[in-house]
Design an enzyme around this catalytic site. Structure first.
Site, PDB file in Angstrom:
ATOM      1  N   ASP A 279     -40.325   8.619 -10.933  1.00 28.82           N
ATOM      2  CA  ASP A 279     -40.527   9.623 -11.964  1.00 28.82           C
ATOM      3  C   ASP A 279     -40.423  10.980 -11.277  1.00 28.82           C
ATOM      4  O   ASP A 279     -41.251  11.310 -10.422  1.00 28.82           O
ATOM      5  CB  ASP A 279     -41.891   9.454 -12.621  1.00 28.82           C
ATOM      6  CG  ASP A 279     -42.037  10.290 -13.880  1.00 28.82           C
ATOM      7  OD1 ASP A 279     -41.315  11.298 -14.005  1.00 28.82           O
ATOM      8  OD2 ASP A 279     -42.878   9.942 -14.733  1.00 28.82           O
TER       9      ASP A 279
ATOM     10  N   TYR B 248     -34.325  23.306 -24.864  1.00 28.90           N
ATOM     11  CA  TYR B 248     -33.338  22.604 -24.039  1.00 28.90           C
ATOM     12  C   TYR B 248     -32.394  23.605 -23.379  1.00 28.90           C
ATOM     13  O   TYR B 248     -32.093  23.504 -22.185  1.00 28.90           O
ATOM     14  CB  TYR B 248     -32.563  21.607 -24.896  1.00 28.90           C
ATOM     15  CG  TYR B 248     -31.554  20.798 -24.121  1.00 28.90           C
ATOM     16  CD1 TYR B 248     -31.972  19.808 -23.239  1.00 28.90           C
ATOM     17  CD2 TYR B 248     -30.187  21.018 -24.283  1.00 28.90           C
ATOM     18  CE1 TYR B 248     -31.047  19.061 -22.532  1.00 28.90           C
ATOM     19  CE2 TYR B 248     -29.261  20.269 -23.576  1.00 28.90           C
ATOM     20  CZ  TYR B 248     -29.697  19.288 -22.702  1.00 28.90           C
ATOM     21  OH  TYR B 248     -28.780  18.548 -21.994  1.00 28.90           O
TER      22      TYR B 248
ATOM     23  N   LYS C  94     -31.751  24.256 -19.300  1.00 30.04           N
ATOM     24  CA  LYS C  94     -30.450  24.084 -18.655  1.00 30.04           C
ATOM     25  C   LYS C  94     -29.893  25.420 -18.140  1.00 30.04           C
ATOM     26  O   LYS C  94     -29.196  25.460 -17.124  1.00 30.04           O
ATOM     27  CB  LYS C  94     -29.469  23.424 -19.618  1.00 30.04           C
ATOM     28  CG  LYS C  94     -29.785  21.964 -19.895  1.00 30.04           C
ATOM     29  CD  LYS C  94     -29.762  21.125 -18.618  1.00 30.04           C
ATOM     30  CE  LYS C  94     -29.915  19.649 -18.893  1.00 30.04           C
ATOM     31  NZ  LYS C  94     -29.803  18.840 -17.651  1.00 30.04           N
TER      32      LYS C  94
ATOM     33  N   THR D  33     -21.302  17.988 -25.865  1.00 30.41           N
ATOM     34  CA  THR D  33     -22.021  16.874 -26.496  1.00 30.41           C
ATOM     35  C   THR D  33     -21.311  15.581 -26.142  1.00 30.41           C
ATOM     36  O   THR D  33     -20.137  15.394 -26.454  1.00 30.41           O
ATOM     37  CB  THR D  33     -22.082  17.050 -28.015  1.00 30.41           C
ATOM     38  OG1 THR D  33     -22.677  18.314 -28.317  1.00 30.41           O
ATOM     39  CG2 THR D  33     -22.905  15.945 -28.647  1.00 30.41           C
TER      40      THR D  33
ATOM     41  N   THR E 136     -23.474   9.383 -25.547  1.00 26.85           N
ATOM     42  CA  THR E 136     -24.459   8.714 -24.697  1.00 26.85           C
ATOM     43  C   THR E 136     -25.563   8.110 -25.555  1.00 26.85           C
ATOM     44  O   THR E 136     -25.722   8.464 -26.734  1.00 26.85           O
ATOM     45  CB  THR E 136     -25.095   9.718 -23.723  1.00 26.85           C
ATOM     46  OG1 THR E 136     -25.819  10.712 -24.483  1.00 26.85           O
ATOM     47  CG2 THR E 136     -24.044  10.386 -22.843  1.00 26.85           C
TER      48      THR E 136
END
Length: 247
Positions: free
Chosen positions: A51, A143, A147, A175, A178
């Site tokens: 982790d 987000y 990033k 995008t 996934t």
């Protein structure tokens, strides 16, 4: 495919999605990989359950990976989590959680690996950032901030470690198709329409494939990129750079 022979890499978040594609591409190219993930990995690729919010665990795992690989030469920081909403949508705890994984996770792994790379005479680090770092996307405030920080960190690391022979670059996927994106689609009121909308905002008209991102990472790890450091390589279907007229 032999261009990655001699690359001995840690890939974080390598159990699925883009991370798994990157790990597979390095092995296909003749390199060796140890995957870090919270999920145990089935198959022949060596992996450690880590982790990346745990500094002690990260330091122990990086040292173990160095031994397993017979000498670490590269790191791919791919592990990350998402967040939705505008700047009012997420409380302090959620901001701290996402930054802890996306930004500080990258810091922890890099901080543990750089002394090893330094002693080995150099190496390469690739951070997986995002189109969200360079383009304003709706409902992605947290987000995007995480990033954007990864992208700024990439440039600073590249400057700090260039003269130690350590190249640091980022890839910025658009995008991508996934499991994480699929989970977002599954939570939408109309998953089919949402998928079509995500595909349409990229000039290619489709989602990015994980192996396409892996190819960009493979280049940045390879000797062919020996003069490439401090860049963000967009793999986003033209989303950042192109402004096409509607047909």
């Amino acid at each position: 495919m032999s261009a990655l022979e001699g690359v001995r890499a840690i890939v974080t978040g390598g159990a699925s999605g883009i991370g798994a594609a990157i790990a597979a591409r390095i092995v296909e190219g003749g390199g060796k990989v140890v995957v870090f993930d919270r999920t145990p990995l089935d198959g022949d690729t060596p992996s450690l359950v880590v982790d990346i919010i745990d500094t002690v665990a990260v330091e122990k795992a990086v040292a173990e990976a160095d031994t397993l690989l017979g000498g670490l030469t590269a790191v791919v920081n791919c592990a990350g989590i998402g967040a939705q909403g505008d700047v009012t949508a997420n409380d302090d705890d959620e901001w701290l959680r996402v930054l802890d994984v996306n930004l500080l996770g990258t810091v922890r792994v890099s901080r543990a690996a750089i002394p090893i790379l330094r002693r080995a005479g150099g190496g390469a680090i690739v951070n997986v950032s995002s189109i969200a770092a360079t383009a304003g996307l709706p409902q992605r405030a947290l987000y995007s901030a995480s990033k954007g920080a990864v992208s700024a960190l990439t440039r600073a690391m590249a400057a700090d470690h260039l003269r130690e022979g350590i190249r640091v670059n980022a890839v910025n996927p658009g995008t991508a198709d996934t499991p994480w994106v699929q989970r977002l689609l599954d939570s939408a009121s109309d998953p089919v329409a949402e998928r079509a909308a995500l595909a349409a905002r990229q000039p290619t008209g489709r989602l990015v494939a994980a192996p396409e991102v892996a190819e960009a990472v493979a280049y940045l790890l390879s000797p062919a990129a020996a003069s490439t450091t401090g860049i963000e390589l967009a793999v986003d279907g033209g989303m950042q750079a192109l402004r096409l007229r509607q047909s």
